[in-house]
Design an enzyme around this catalytic site. Structure first.
Site, PDB file in Angstrom:
ATOM      1  CD  GLU A 104     -32.961 -10.465-110.714  1.00 21.74           C
ATOM      2  OE1 GLU A 104     -32.704  -9.814-109.692  1.00 21.74           O
ATOM      3  OE2 GLU A 104     -33.755 -11.417-110.749  1.00 21.74           O
ATOM      4  CD  GLU A 124     -29.553 -13.260-107.387  1.00 23.92           C
ATOM      5  OE1 GLU A 124     -28.699 -13.997-107.932  1.00 23.92           O
ATOM      6  OE2 GLU A 124     -30.008 -12.240-107.924  1.00 23.92           O
TER       7      GLU A 124
HETATM    8  N1  COA Z   1     -25.631  -4.879-100.394  1.00 24.03           N
HETATM    9  C1  COA Z   1     -25.187  -4.174 -99.322  1.00 24.03           C
HETATM   10  N2  COA Z   1     -23.889  -4.013 -99.015  1.00 24.03           N
HETATM   11  C2  COA Z   1     -23.006  -4.585 -99.846  1.00 24.03           C
HETATM   12  C3  COA Z   1     -23.391  -5.331-100.975  1.00 24.03           C
HETATM   13  C4  COA Z   1     -24.773  -5.469-101.247  1.00 24.03           C
HETATM   14  N3  COA Z   1     -25.219  -6.136-102.311  1.00 24.03           N
HETATM   15  N4  COA Z   1     -22.288  -5.789-101.596  1.00 24.03           N
HETATM   16  C5  COA Z   1     -21.241  -5.337-100.876  1.00 24.03           C
HETATM   17  N5  COA Z   1     -21.674  -4.607 -99.829  1.00 24.03           N
HETATM   18  C6  COA Z   1     -20.850  -3.882 -98.850  1.00 24.03           C
HETATM   19  C7  COA Z   1     -19.900  -4.803 -98.101  1.00 24.03           C
HETATM   20  O1  COA Z   1     -20.530  -5.324 -96.958  1.00 24.03           O
HETATM   21  C8  COA Z   1     -18.761  -3.875 -97.764  1.00 24.03           C
HETATM   22  O2  COA Z   1     -19.175  -3.086 -96.651  1.00 24.03           O
HETATM   23  P1  COA Z   1     -18.103  -2.630 -95.568  1.00 24.03           P
HETATM   24  O3  COA Z   1     -17.086  -1.814 -96.307  1.00 24.03           O
HETATM   25  O4  COA Z   1     -18.900  -1.878 -94.583  1.00 24.03           O
HETATM   26  O5  COA Z   1     -17.543  -3.905 -95.033  1.00 24.03           O
HETATM   27  C9  COA Z   1     -18.706  -2.935 -98.961  1.00 24.03           C
HETATM   28  O6  COA Z   1     -19.998  -3.021 -99.577  1.00 24.03           O
HETATM   29  C10 COA Z   1     -17.643  -3.315 -99.982  1.00 24.03           C
HETATM   30  O7  COA Z   1     -17.825  -4.676-100.344  1.00 24.03           O
HETATM   31  P2  COA Z   1     -16.604  -5.633-100.689  1.00 24.03           P
HETATM   32  O8  COA Z   1     -17.150  -6.985-100.919  1.00 24.03           O
HETATM   33  O9  COA Z   1     -15.555  -5.467 -99.667  1.00 24.03           O
HETATM   34  O10 COA Z   1     -16.110  -4.953-102.045  1.00 24.03           O
HETATM   35  P3  COA Z   1     -15.400  -5.614-103.290  1.00 24.03           P
HETATM   36  O11 COA Z   1     -15.022  -4.508-104.171  1.00 24.03           O
HETATM   37  O12 COA Z   1     -14.355  -6.574-102.824  1.00 24.03           O
HETATM   38  O13 COA Z   1     -16.512  -6.496-104.038  1.00 24.03           O
HETATM   39  C11 COA Z   1     -18.726  -6.973-104.934  1.00 24.03           C
HETATM   40  C12 COA Z   1     -17.644  -5.891-104.629  1.00 24.03           C
HETATM   41  C13 COA Z   1     -19.980  -6.270-105.416  1.00 24.03           C
HETATM   42  C14 COA Z   1     -18.201  -7.921-106.024  1.00 24.03           C
HETATM   43  C15 COA Z   1     -18.977  -7.781-103.657  1.00 24.03           C
HETATM   44  O14 COA Z   1     -19.238  -6.888-102.603  1.00 24.03           O
HETATM   45  C16 COA Z   1     -20.134  -8.735-103.731  1.00 24.03           C
HETATM   46  O15 COA Z   1     -20.003  -9.816-104.252  1.00 24.03           O
HETATM   47  N6  COA Z   1     -21.273  -8.313-103.180  1.00 24.03           N
HETATM   48  C17 COA Z   1     -22.448  -9.153-103.093  1.00 24.03           C
HETATM   49  C18 COA Z   1     -23.169  -9.169-104.369  1.00 24.03           C
HETATM   50  C19 COA Z   1     -24.456  -9.927-104.240  1.00 24.03           C
HETATM   51  O16 COA Z   1     -24.532 -11.005-103.690  1.00 24.03           O
HETATM   52  N7  COA Z   1     -25.479  -9.342-104.808  1.00 24.03           N
HETATM   53  C20 COA Z   1     -26.714 -10.031-104.954  1.00 24.03           C
HETATM   54  C21 COA Z   1     -27.667  -9.587-103.976  1.00 24.03           C
HETATM   55  S1  COA Z   1     -29.185 -10.415-104.386  1.00 24.03           S
END
Ligand code: COA
Length: 692
Positions: A104, A124
């Site tokens: 966004e 989301e």
């Molecule tokens: N908010 C807060 N914490 C988040 C986060 C977010 N949007 N996305 C990831 N984290 C945290 C995880 O909980 C993890 O924390 P930890 O190390 O304490 O367990 C850390 O960040 C690393 O995340 P991880 O998923 O293990 O890393 P990755 O490199 O494999 O993947 C992403 C990175 C961004 C692709 C993946 O974390 C993801 O899909 N996140 C969610 C994205 C999302 O749904 N965003 C929309 C929100 S509306």
């Protein structure tokens, strides 16, 4: 300016760098930093700004840990609008994921550059939400409604080149994101580019057919989950109102969803996915190297395990008892790989198959780092296999059993190296199902457990640690809630009413449909196995034994609880006399769907609490993850333990005690559940205590 966002200059170009490890989530400090950076850009003499992320990605989206807490200004929709309203052009330079709020922010910018390897998406709905900062209004203005309807209800994403094709980004580049961002900014300055506001683009055309098709698809697919349909509604709003009204309506839907238990359930699941592999005892323990896997047994399970390893790039040697069985295993694996190609999960079938060696001699396993046994579920057979593995495997190799309920400690006694023995319980089909129960036996070495978790990650599976007991975490709990279903049949419910109620709760299948799919001979054999040690107070579904003797084994014989034409079943009422006979003169009553769901779930939670109380599962969250990934529990409900917390443990315990009055054996309350109620605590409290 906050530390999370830096403002730099390179000649005429302002660089706004987001640095909020690990995933550049848009928490309060980042939102405030972006706002201030835009203010500074408005005031200084930079002619164009580039927003980019530091580290491995652009922006990982809203900060999920802030959800459910009071929102703090500036809110993300306002940040995006603030960027969009800039009087000077703004470029988003995207590398790695740009997800949800991250996407966004990019749509708030006037120009978008994606580096190869970038992914833009809206996950989301996977958190029970919809885009809440203009995504549902801006994306269809750029791409038309089709791509938005493909992506938003599914929580999907697209690659850089796909994003270019649908008009979500303007340029794709390779190399360093900062350099590419600067180069694009300078090209735009040379072309005298002006701000180009997505919100000012005309309303996307309403395509009734596309909306009807999307609603039909997601009504069927979502099984009670509300966010996918809400995402479709939000996209439709973009076609009907002006931009500002659309933004307001999107925000209203987003905030409504934020208050739902579904949102809480999905976020519980999101964090549990990560917590489940964090085990204090594995801190600092390095896994062993796995470069070659042996699989013993090439039936459905063994072939599935071999397929999963091959798909992860691991060479596999599969041992079968004779040439014909080895050939059959190869055919099954080839079929699995063909299906993976069809699903877009694999490109090079023959190249992958070249890493499979099918043999009939255990000696071929001399070089294997891990051998996984998937032979007939019988203690004698398993022990024999393990004794043979013990003689051929090199020192340091891991000996794993895929048993779904047998005692791994006993299996380990047939080897000279019990520290190297572990249970790896895959779920069928093993190359598709996400769950891996890692069964840690009494003498399993810590680095063997660490290797199992590392392997799961490599196979893209979710691993849960389990202790040794009959059925471990999942199948032990399953046996109990199946028992609750059988008892409801004896008390007057029909199998079809129970299946319908469980599906209405959100599971893909009811227990009797599931039985038909797995084959009713499996249940029969389990009952036979347990007959000798069965408590006399236990209930045996004698009608199911009668069905077995009739040869009604479920889908594979065309008849079971349902009669099948293809895979579609209709109730097989010919089983009713067997049920009547089992009921005898027991008093009969009717059950509402809610009563069925409550008994079924209460049995699940009560047994799960015993499993946690005995240390078979480390925490309630390990049970939630197991049921989600191995047993079809709806993700939007978070898991049975979260469900129980929502229902209230005191009321649940009171129900269990009331049912125990007529059936004290089955409904014996878990000591842990009683303790939590006495102390006024919840499963969530237990999770917090046990998470490092
Ligand atoms: N908010 C807060 N914490 C988040 C986060 C977010 N949007 N996305 C990831 N984290 C945290 C995880 O909980 C993890 O924390 P930890 O190390 O304490 O367990 C850390 O960040 C690393 O995340 P991880 O998923 O293990 O890393 P990755 O490199 O494999 O993947 C992403 C990175 C961004 C692709 C993946 O974390 C993801 O899909 N996140 C969610 C994205 C999302 O749904 N965003 C929309 C929100 S509306």
């Amino acid at each position: 300016m906050t530390k999370a966002v830096r403002y730099e200059r390179d000649g005429d170009v302002a660089l706004i760098v987001i640095a909020n490890p690990p995933v550049n989530a848009l928490g309060h400090a980042v939102r405030e930093g972006l706002w201030q950076a835009m203010d500074r850009f408005a005031q200084d003499d930079a002619r164009i700004a580039v927003i980019l992320g530091q580290g491995k990605l652009f922006l990982g989206g809203a900060d999920i840990s802030e959800f459910g807490t009071p929102p703090r200004e500036p809110h993300l929709p306002d940040v995006c609008t603030h960027i969009e309203r800039s009087a000077k052009p703004v470029v988003a330079a995207i590398h790695g994921p740009a997800l949800g709020g991250g996407c966004e922010v990019a749509l708030g910018a006037h120009y978008r550059l994606a580096m190869e390897g970038a992914r833009l998406g809206f996950p989301e709905v996977l958190l029970g939400l919809i885009p809440g900062a203009g995504g549902s209004q801006r994306m269809p203005r750029l791409t038309g409604v089709g791509p938005a309807l493909d992506m938003m209800p599914a929580g999907g994403s697209v690659s850089a080149s796909e994003a270019l094709k649908i008009g979500l980004v303007d340029r794709v580049a390779t190399g360093d994101v900062r350099e590419a961002g600067l180069a694009y900014a300078r090209d735009l300055l040379d072309a005298a580019a002006e701000p180009r506001r997505t919100g000012a683009l005309s309303r996307p055309t309403h395509d009734a057919e596309a909306f009807d098709a999307a609603r039909a698809l997601w009504t069927k697919k979502s099984r009670g989950e509300v966010a996918p349909l809400a995402a479709i509604d939000a996209v439709e709003v973009a076609t009907r109102t002006d931009f500002d009204a659309g933004i307001k309506e999107e925000r209203r839907i987003f905030l409504d969803l934020m208050q739902t238990p579904q949102r809480a359930g999905m976020i519980h699941a999101f964090f549990n996915d990560r917590k489940v592999s964090k085990l204090p005892e594995l801190n600092g323990v390095s896994p062993r190297e796995i470069a070659h896997v042996g699989v013993i047994g090439g039936g459905t399970m063994g072939a599935g395990i071999a397929t999963a390893c091959l798909l992860a790039g691991l060479p596999v040697t599969l041992v079968e008892r004779d040439e014909a069985a080895a050939k059959k295993a190869r055919t099954t694996i080839t079929g699995n790989l063909d299906a993976a190609v069809k699903r877009g999960k694999l490109k090079d079938r023959d190249g992958t198959l070249a890493h499979l060696n099918t043999v009939t001699d255990y000696a071929a396993l001399g070089d294997a780092d891990l051998a996984i046994e998937a032979v007939f579920e019988d203690m004698g057979v398993k022990k024999d296999v393990f004794a043979r593995l013990d003689t051929v495997l090199k020192p340091g190799a891991i000996l794993a059993t895929n048993t779904s309920y047998l005692d791994v400690n006993e299996i380990a006694t047939s080897t000279s190296r019990p520290g190297d023995v572990i249970g790896l319980h895959f779920f069928s089909p093993a190359h598709v199902m996400k769950l891996l129960e890692v069964v840690v036996a009494g003498q399993t070495a810590a680095d063997v457990t660490a290797t199992a978790f590392a392997l799961a990650k490599r196979l893209k599976k979710t691993a849960v640690k389990a202790g040794v007991c009959d059925g471990f975490i999942g199948n032990r709990i399953l046996a109990t809630y199946r028992g609750a279903a059988d008892r409801m049949i004896l008390d007057g419910a029909s199998p079809w009413e129970i299946d319908a109620a469980i599906k209405a709760f959100g599971l893909p299948m009811g227990p009797f449909e599931m039985g038909d799919l797995a084959g009713l001979d499996i249940g029969f054999m389990t009952r036979q196995r347990k007959a000798a040690t069965r408590d006399p107070r236990d209930v045996v579904p004698t009608w199911a034994d009668a069905m077995y003797h009739e040869g009604w084994l479920g889908q594979k014989t065309g008849r079971g609880y349902y009669t099948y034409e293809g895979r579609k079943g209709t109730p097989n009422e010919a089983i009713l006399p067997f049920i009547e006979e089992a009921r005898g003169d027991r008093p009969q009553r009717s059950f509402t769907p809610e009563e069925i769901q409550r008994r079924y779930l209460a049995a699940m939670v009560n047994e799960a609490a015993k499993v946690v109380g005995e240390g078979i599962a480390a925490r309630p969250l390990d049970v939630d993850v197991t049921l989600l990934y191995g047993y079809g529990f709806p993700r939007w409900r978070g898991g049975p333990m979260l469900w129980a917390d929502h229902e209230g443990l005191p009321a649940l315990l009171a129900d269990i005690k009331a049912w125990a009055e007529t059936d004290p054996y089955f409904w014996e309350p878990s000591a842990l559940l009683e303790q939590l109620v006495a102390e006024g605590r919840s499963f969530a409290d237990l999770n917090k205590e046990n998470v490092q």
